[in-house]
Design an enzyme around this catalytic site. Sequence first.
Site, short mmCIF file in Angstrom:
data_model
loop_
_atom_site.label_atom_id
_atom_site.label_comp_id
_atom_site.label_asym_id
_atom_site.label_seq_id
_atom_site.Cartn_x
_atom_site.Cartn_y
_atom_site.Cartn_z
N TYR A 136 -43.05 24.45 68.94
CA TYR A 136 -43.26 25.89 68.75
C TYR A 136 -43.28 26.64 70.08
CZ TYR A 136 -44.58 26.11 63.79
OH TYR A 136 -44.58 26.11 62.43
N LYS A 186 -44.09 10.96 64.19
CA LYS A 186 -42.74 10.41 64.02
C LYS A 186 -42.45 9.54 65.24
CE LYS A 186 -38.77 10.24 61.73
NZ LYS A 186 -38.61 9.66 60.40
N ASP A 218 -42.42 11.46 57.29
CA ASP A 218 -41.62 11.44 56.06
C ASP A 218 -42.38 10.68 54.96
OD1 ASP A 218 -41.24 9.21 57.70
OD2 ASP A 218 -39.10 9.00 57.27
N ASP A 242 -47.42 22.39 59.74
CA ASP A 242 -46.91 23.57 59.04
C ASP A 242 -46.25 23.15 57.73
OD1 ASP A 242 -46.07 26.29 58.67
OD2 ASP A 242 -44.06 25.70 59.36
N ASP A 246 -47.80 23.49 53.49
CA ASP A 246 -47.14 24.15 52.35
C ASP A 246 -46.95 23.15 51.21
OD1 ASP A 246 -46.89 26.53 53.86
OD2 ASP A 246 -44.87 26.93 53.09
#
Length: 352
Positions: A136, A186, A218, A242, A246
């Site tokens: 970001y 990851k 994942d 983020d 959601d």
Amino acid sequence: MKIAVLPGDGIGPEVTAEAVAVLESLALPGLTLFSGDVGGAAYHRHGVPLPDETLEVARVADAILFGAVGDPACDALERHLRPEQAILGLRKHLGLFANLRPARVFAGLEHLSPLRTDIAGGLDLLIVRELTGDVYFGAKGQRVTDDGEREGWDAMSYAEHEVRRIAHVAFRAAAVSGQPLTSVDKANVLETSQLWRDVVIEVAAEYPGVTLDHMYVDNAAMQVVSHPDRFGVVLTGNLFGDILSDLASAAVGSIGLLPSASLGERQTAHGTYGLYEPIHGSAPDIAGQGKANPMATILSAAMMLRHSFGREDDAVRIEAAVARTLADGILGGDLGGSHGTAAIGAAVRERL
Ligand SMILES: NC(=O)c1ccc[n+]([C@@H]2O[C@H](COP(=O)([O-])OP(=O)(O)OC[C@H]3O[C@@H](n4cnc5c(N)ncnc54)[C@H](O)[C@@H]3O)[C@@H](O)[C@H]2O)c1
Ligand SMILES: CC(C)[C@H](C(=O)O)[C@@H](O)C(=O)O
Ligand SMILES: [Mg+2]
């Protein structure tokens, strides 16, 4: 109790109005509210998404109630002028590196989840998302390669101290709640994640009572919907947090239900300084229609009372009122009902 209210764009003003009404109905001692322009609304009025006056209003407050930013009319602006820079700028300037995003299916409300009820019943997790680093905030740009092709690039990095301080937040949360901690990364592909994992393992030595495991992002996305009961506290970086939040909101039933707290190190006379906002955005598709679910923002106000004002009883009171409103079938369109923003807000206040 000084609270800066920054409503922003789209449904932001609609949902913050209901959360403010809840706060006002609680007879809080010395409650003082002041407001500021952010996002597209600030750009249209001041030419920038985060005016200095707004940053100052945020700084002098004990806590910030934030709605949402984002305006399709601003999507073609240079990046530094876009509405989203307001929330990114507030997080960075105010040192709010720890984002807490609780996702829980209230007992008896499993039917609101799209998951099988026996699976949904096990969903009660806290995402601890790092909020001021990662891809970001790295250098980014677009360039033309030697072959004449356009290329976009964004640098992803985490410094050791950034990982260490958010890891401590997550370990403390796990220690207090007695829940296991899952660090999501990851590391099979990214060096940023390998450093993340190494530092988390180092910090773990200071919390022998906390059970720690590591999961690739994942796999974590899959497990959140297939075996949510495996998760207690989920520690992750800015980008993965983020996306996973959601996803978790959809598993609960709606993005209109998930609150958040963004905290740093600053303490006020009342508690920890922080910014509180729903995890959703400005929802341009339903803005101005009185359709938005204000519960995520109302629950964010509850988190504010807990973390920034030490008022656990009031926080629990609000959370219980929201749960009762849902149990009574007062549902917005996001949950298959037909109640509007104002009706949901009023129903929550009646149940306080
Ligand atoms: N922190 C923030 O301010 C924040 C967060 C996310 C997105 N955004 C911005 O918001 C704008 C829209 O983004 P998006 O569409 O990807 O995400 P969004 O969260 O705004 O909306 C996604 C979907 O969820 C629905 N939705 C969201 N909140 C709801 C609520 N309270 N009640 C009922 N339905 C709700 C919307 O109608 C939409 O269909 C973009 O400009 C984006 O950058 C801002
Ligand atoms: C608007 C955007 C910058 C923001 C983020 O990505 O952090 C939003 O999606 C969120 O979840 O708060
Ligand atoms: Mg988001």
